[in-house]
Enzyme design. Structure first.
Site, PDB file in Angstrom:
ATOM      1  CE  LYS A 223      -2.387  -0.804   3.840  1.00 29.08           C
ATOM      2  NZ  LYS A 223      -1.797  -1.747   4.501  1.00 29.08           N
TER       3      LYS A 223
ATOM      4  NE  ARG B 119      -4.440  -0.824   9.791  1.00 30.73           N
ATOM      5  CZ  ARG B 119      -3.311  -0.303   9.346  1.00 30.73           C
ATOM      6  NH1 ARG B 119      -3.393   1.104   8.793  1.00 30.73           N
ATOM      7  NH2 ARG B 119      -2.144  -1.043   9.021  1.00 30.73           N
TER       8      ARG B 119
ATOM      9  NE  ARG C 295       7.045  -2.682   5.878  1.00 26.42           N
ATOM     10  CZ  ARG C 295       5.902  -2.666   5.861  1.00 26.42           C
ATOM     11  NH1 ARG C 295       5.022  -1.902   4.686  1.00 26.42           N
ATOM     12  NH2 ARG C 295       5.013  -2.762   6.989  1.00 26.42           N
TER      13      ARG C 295
ATOM     14  NE  ARG D 155       6.030  -0.451  10.112  1.00 32.20           N
ATOM     15  CZ  ARG D 155       5.346  -0.355   9.440  1.00 32.20           C
ATOM     16  NH1 ARG D 155       5.045   0.415   8.215  1.00 32.20           N
ATOM     17  NH2 ARG D 155       4.258  -0.639   9.978  1.00 32.20           N
TER      18      ARG D 155
ATOM     19  NE  ARG E  94       1.622  -4.571  11.112  1.00 35.77           N
ATOM     20  CZ  ARG E  94       2.725  -4.210  10.138  1.00 35.77           C
ATOM     21  NH1 ARG E  94       3.676  -5.017  10.236  1.00 35.77           N
ATOM     22  NH2 ARG E  94       2.413  -3.630   9.189  1.00 35.77           N
TER      23      ARG E  94
HETATM   24  P1  AMP Z   1       0.385   0.916   8.804  1.00 39.08           P
HETATM   25  O1  AMP Z   1       1.904   1.514   8.497  1.00 39.08           O
HETATM   26  O2  AMP Z   1      -0.763   1.369   7.898  1.00 39.08           O
HETATM   27  O3  AMP Z   1       0.981  -0.632   8.631  1.00 39.08           O
HETATM   28  O4  AMP Z   1       0.230   1.361  10.286  1.00 39.08           O
HETATM   29  C1  AMP Z   1       1.263   0.740  11.441  1.00 39.08           C
HETATM   30  C2  AMP Z   1       0.151   0.776  12.620  1.00 39.08           C
HETATM   31  O5  AMP Z   1      -0.234   2.145  12.763  1.00 39.08           O
HETATM   32  C3  AMP Z   1      -0.863  -0.135  12.455  1.00 39.08           C
HETATM   33  O6  AMP Z   1      -0.568  -1.612  13.026  1.00 39.08           O
HETATM   34  C4  AMP Z   1      -1.959   0.522  13.756  1.00 39.08           C
HETATM   35  O7  AMP Z   1      -1.223   0.160  14.850  1.00 39.08           O
HETATM   36  C5  AMP Z   1      -1.617   1.797  13.545  1.00 39.08           C
HETATM   37  N1  AMP Z   1      -2.696   2.471  12.407  1.00 39.08           N
HETATM   38  C6  AMP Z   1      -2.428   2.966  11.320  1.00 39.08           C
HETATM   39  N2  AMP Z   1      -3.613   3.604  10.681  1.00 39.08           N
HETATM   40  C7  AMP Z   1      -4.592   3.116  11.672  1.00 39.08           C
HETATM   41  C8  AMP Z   1      -5.902   3.055  11.533  1.00 39.08           C
HETATM   42  N3  AMP Z   1      -6.534   3.526  10.548  1.00 39.08           N
HETATM   43  N4  AMP Z   1      -6.599   2.698  12.696  1.00 39.08           N
HETATM   44  C9  AMP Z   1      -6.174   2.184  13.785  1.00 39.08           C
HETATM   45  N5  AMP Z   1      -4.615   2.121  13.799  1.00 39.08           N
HETATM   46  C10 AMP Z   1      -3.805   2.537  12.811  1.00 39.08           C
END
Ligand code: AMP
Length: 220
Positions: free
Chosen positions: A20, A95, A134, A167, A178
């Site tokens: 994404k 999400r 990653r 990360r 996740r």
């Molecule tokens: P990402 O970089 O999009 O994989 O997001 C990393 C982490 O940020 C996720 O595992 C959640 O802990 C938090 N996060 C990001 N976007 C959201 C969202 N829309 N709702 C809730 N938690 C989020």
């Protein structure tokens, strides 16, 4: 309105590791709209040690979702900014169903409903492989993959020279969590957007440029 003035209010959906972030950067550049990544917003807040960062850290570290109210407030504020007038691409938001409903309400109230929801699909085994490989730049957030998109110099970002790191939530134990969180809480959004005919399914398998080509053809 000419074609070039067409507004695009888009969402990039898909499981962690589907690409994404990588695709969102390219799509946003192609259509000259801001790329809004809630994950990037949280990581930046954690790095800066802000109040938001302190609230979000425990959730990110464990792979759980930050509470809906925290995320929706941030997105609501962000998409009010002037740079979002021609549209935006949301990456990692919504999400959950409540987040999707809040987004729909905000956009409907502003007379600019979502124009497309790009759903990137990749099978689970490939996701785990991608996520463990990653690496992310600690300065600019650029993503690499030590197998398929390695940096020119090991451990160093090609774009800004920043140090690459893994990360915490890309470590194996957290990845499994996740993916389960995605399946339980985010996957229902696929049916939600399908019902309102806004979903565009795109295979996220293969080379980055091939996936990007598929997206551009599908969203026009
Ligand atoms: P990402 O970089 O999009 O994989 O997001 C990393 C982490 O940020 C996720 O595992 C959640 O802990 C938090 N996060 C990001 N976007 C959201 C969202 N829309 N709702 C809730 N938690 C989020």
């Amino acid at each position: 309105m000419t074609k070039s003035e067409r507004k695009r209010f888009m969402v990039m959906l898909g499981p962690p590791g589907a690409g994404k972030g990588t695709q969102a950067v390219k799509v946003a550049k192609r259509y000259l709209i801001p790329h809004i990544s809630t994950g990037d917003i949280f990581r930046a807040a954690i790095k800066e040690g802000t109040e938001l960062g302190r609230k979000a850290k425990q959730y990110l570290d464990s792979g759980e979702l930050v509470p809906d109210s925290v995320v929706t407030d941030i997105v609501a504020e962000r998409i009010k900014k002037n740079d979002c007038a021609p549209g935006f691409l949301l990456d990692g938001f919504p999400r959950t169903l409540p987040q999707a409903e809040v987004l729909d309400t905000i956009l409907r109230d502003n007379g600019c409903p979502l124009t497309a929801v790009i759903n990137l699909t990749v099978d689970r085994e490939a996701l785990v492989k991608r996520l463990t490989a990653r690496r992310t730049c600690s300065d600019c957030g650029e993503n690499y993959n030590i197998m398929s998109k390695p940096p020119k110099k090991e451990g160093v970002c090609d774009k800004c020279g920043g140090k690459l790191y893994q990360r915490d939530d890309d470590k194996r134990e957290t990845i499994e969590n996740r993916l389960s969180v995605y399946e339980n809480q985010t996957a229902p959004l696929v049916a939600y957007y399908q019902r309102s005919q806004r979903l565009v399914n795109i295979s996220g398998e293969g080379a980055i440029e091939d996936v990007f080509g598929r997206i551009c053809r599908a969203v026009g």
